[in-house]
Write an enzyme that holds these catalytic residues in place. Structure first.
Site, PDB file in Angstrom:
ATOM      1  N   GLY A 228       1.222  -1.646   0.265  1.00  0.00           N
ATOM      2  CA  GLY A 228       0.035   0.190  -0.188  1.00  0.00           C
ATOM      3  C   GLY A 228       1.149   1.231   0.007  1.00  0.00           C
ATOM      4  O   GLY A 228       2.025   1.557  -0.998  1.00  0.00           O
ATOM      5  N   GLY A 229       0.260   2.318   0.196  1.00  0.00           N
ATOM      6  CA  GLY A 229       1.222   3.851   0.958  1.00  0.00           C
ATOM      7  C   GLY A 229       1.961   3.460   1.787  1.00  0.00           C
ATOM      8  O   GLY A 229       2.226   2.821   2.203  1.00  0.00           O
ATOM      9  N   GLU A 231       2.811   6.241   3.308  1.00  0.00           N
ATOM     10  CA  GLU A 231       2.850   6.741   4.705  1.00  0.00           C
ATOM     11  C   GLU A 231       1.863   5.537   5.583  1.00  0.00           C
ATOM     12  O   GLU A 231       2.633   5.564   6.738  1.00  0.00           O
ATOM     13  CB  GLU A 231       1.787   7.934   4.489  1.00  0.00           C
ATOM     14  CG  GLU A 231       2.477   9.062   3.931  1.00  0.00           C
ATOM     15  CD  GLU A 231       2.950   9.707   4.878  1.00  0.00           C
ATOM     16  OE1 GLU A 231       3.408   9.982   5.957  1.00  0.00           O
ATOM     17  OE2 GLU A 231       4.759   9.961   4.134  1.00  0.00           O
ATOM     18  N   GLY A 233       2.929   2.561   5.109  1.00  0.00           N
ATOM     19  CA  GLY A 233       4.041   1.913   5.587  1.00  0.00           C
ATOM     20  C   GLY A 233       4.634   1.938   6.267  1.00  0.00           C
ATOM     21  O   GLY A 233       5.405   1.297   7.649  1.00  0.00           O
ATOM     22  N   GLU A 250       5.219  -3.226   0.841  1.00  0.00           N
ATOM     23  CA  GLU A 250       5.924  -3.327  -0.969  1.00  0.00           C
ATOM     24  C   GLU A 250       5.026  -1.710  -0.795  1.00  0.00           C
ATOM     25  O   GLU A 250       3.526  -1.549  -0.898  1.00  0.00           O
ATOM     26  CB  GLU A 250       4.957  -4.308  -1.835  1.00  0.00           C
ATOM     27  CG  GLU A 250       5.761  -4.494  -3.320  1.00  0.00           C
ATOM     28  CD  GLU A 250       5.121  -3.550  -4.155  1.00  0.00           C
ATOM     29  OE1 GLU A 250       4.798  -1.692  -3.854  1.00  0.00           O
ATOM     30  OE2 GLU A 250       3.529  -3.602  -5.030  1.00  0.00           O
ATOM     31  N   CYS A 284       0.913   0.348  -8.922  1.00  0.00           N
ATOM     32  CA  CYS A 284       2.364   0.777  -8.345  1.00  0.00           C
ATOM     33  C   CYS A 284       3.794   0.814  -9.012  1.00  0.00           C
ATOM     34  O   CYS A 284       4.186   1.501  -8.571  1.00  0.00           O
ATOM     35  CB  CYS A 284       2.635  -0.180  -7.432  1.00  0.00           C
ATOM     36  SG  CYS A 284       2.714  -1.951  -7.383  1.00  0.00           S
TER      37      CYS A 284
END
Length: 492
Positions: A228-229, A231, A233, A250, A284
């Protein structure tokens, strides 16, 4: 409309809070399902079930071949329900059903691939330097794994996590995005049909701040895998550091697609479109950062603009549709903010940059394919992962400049370049600092090849043998067959 439930310890259950969530079709904002809305207490129960199942050995103590047989059965069920899964994925995400069919092909292949890897010998004999001893490195499952998947490729990304974890003997708690849970629910139905023991696979639904937080923080979880994003992460990384659990992240990318003047023009042009506009650019690895050598720049942009303006947008279930809607109104607003900022920063809008006209688009989250030129690497639209149907074009003069510009990013997920110069192919392949580099292609991935990024694109790898290794711990077992006293201490 019947509420779809979570799956904990082999049972389908409501949320302990009694909350539910409506799932919205991005094409027309219609309600397509109602699902349980999990909270922290639900995740606690799911973790306890996975912990009990792992510690009991009902899964990890099976032979690799036995676990592989379960996973192979899952492969067979995905093949059987291929069309149903494809339709659910397109309803949930808005992508064309043909794209979803391609996804299901890839998902089936992932389960098939790891069903065979489960049978591999996990011990490695080490040459001990001491006489009358043996030494072996043994690979063992890491334990209980939280697996948090994104909304753009809900089941594809979940399968990349599920299959290797189950193959090595881990137990798992799946948490799909709260806005795209339907295929995750369906795959767990297939897990149940395949006969997996209770507690081996668990499913919680809900927001990251509610159901997801416990999955990252709990001391009973041994590994958390998140896609995901960046932030989110970072927050997961911080939460996992409390008890030093393993992490696999990822976190996306801003991926250069570099076109040299000696490339096959028409093929590179076609792939510049393919690199971005599948799933409306919500990928992504999208090649949204297009870099074109100055000798062909103007012609390439002109032809690209013509092709973009012909892209047919609409319902993912219409066979003439080439690009569906964005995932939500909130995400479209994010794209619009990036477009406005690009104009303020001095980029030139060549086409798109707005919502499409027409009553048929009024209820959905549509946005036109958008092309910017006169871009440079200082612009937010170039640096940030906007995650939409937007291409920025940068001009470069030579190979050295192209390589320098391409690597000028905080991300490092993927990159591609187009040339017919064999020596340049070697130099660029060596010089690009990205987890995947495509030569005369873009957005290709398959189960046998590792996937992951450099720098802030994440930690660890999925797919391939590397994806399997993420779910192992390594234990060194040393056996001394002729131990005798050392007589070092207490000699006086």
């Amino acid at each position: 409309m019947e509420t779809k439930k979570m799956y904990i310890d082999g049972k389908w259950v409501e949320s302990v809070s009694g909350k539910t969530r409506e799932i919205i079709n991005p094409y027309d904002s219609s309600v397509i399902a109602v699902v349980a809305e999990g909270v922290r207490e639900d995740s606690i129960k799911a973790i306890a079930a996975a912990r009990k199942a792992f510690d009991s050995g009902i899964w990890s103590s099976l032979s690799g071949k036995e676990r592989g047989n379960y996973i192979f059965r899952l492969f067979e069920l995905v093949k059987r329900d291929h069309e149903e899964l494809s339709r659910l994925e397109s309803l949930d995400t808005g992508k064309t059903v043909e794209e979803s069919r391609w996804d299901m092909d890839g998902i089936a292949d992932v389960f098939k691939y790891y069903s065979f890897l489960a049978e591999e010998d996990k011990g490695v004999v080490i040459n001990s330097p001491f006489p009358d001893t043996s030494s072996i490195a043994v690979k063992e499952p890491v334990g209980v794994c939280s697996q948090i998947s994104p909304w753009n490729y809900p089941l594809l990304q979940a399968s990349w996590k599920m299959a290797p974890a189950l193959a090595v003997g881990c137990t798992i708690i799946m948490k799909p995005s709260e806005i795209t849970p339907l295929t995750a629910i369906k795959i767990v139905e297939l897990v149940e049909e395949a006969g997996f023991p209770a507690g081996v696979v668990n499913l919680v639904l809900g927001k990251g701040m509610d159901a997801g937080a416990e999955l990252a923080e709990s001391s009973l979880v041994d590994l958390v895998s998140f896609t995901g994003g960046i932030e989110t992460g970072r927050k997961i990384m911080q939460a996992a550091s409390i008890n030093m659990k393993k992490i696999a992240l990822e976190l996306g990318g801003k991926n250069p697609n570099i076109v040299f003047a000696d490339a096959d023009f028409d093929t590179a042009l076609d792939y510049a479109l393919n690199a971005v506009f599948f799933h409306a650019g919500q990928i992504c690895s999208a090649g949204a950062r297009l870099m074109v050598e100055d000798k062909i720049h103007d012609r390439f942009v002109e032809e690209l603009k013509k092709r973009m303006e012909k892209i047919n947008i609409g319902s993912g279930f219409d066979e003439d549709t080439e690009m569906g809607p964005l995932i939500s109104a909130e995400h479209r607003a994010k794209i619009e903010a990036y477009v406005d900022l690009a104009l303020k920063e001095g980029a030139t809008l060549e086409t798109g940059g707005k919502r499409p006209d027409g009553e048929e688009f009024a209820k959905g989250f549509f946005y036109l394919p958008t092309l910017f030129t006169d871009c440079d690497s200082s612009m937010k639209i170039v640096k940030d992962e906007s995650f939409g149907p937007v291409i920025t074009v940068e001009k470069f003069q030579n190979e050295e400049e192209a390589l320098t510009l391409a690597n000028d990013t905080e991300y490092g997920l993927s990159a591609g370049f187009w040339t017919n110069d064999s020596r340049r192919i070697q130099r660029m392949s060596n010089g690009l600092r990205f987890g995947t580099v495509w030569v005369n292609d873009f957005n290709i991935y398959f189960s046998r090849a590792p996937w992951g990024g450099y720098k802030q694109s994440g930690i660890g790898r999925e797919l391939g043998h590397a994806g399997l290794e993420e779910y192992y711990e390594v234990k060194h077992v040393f056996n001394n067959y002729g131990t005798s006293p050392v007589n070092w201490f207490g000699r006086s």
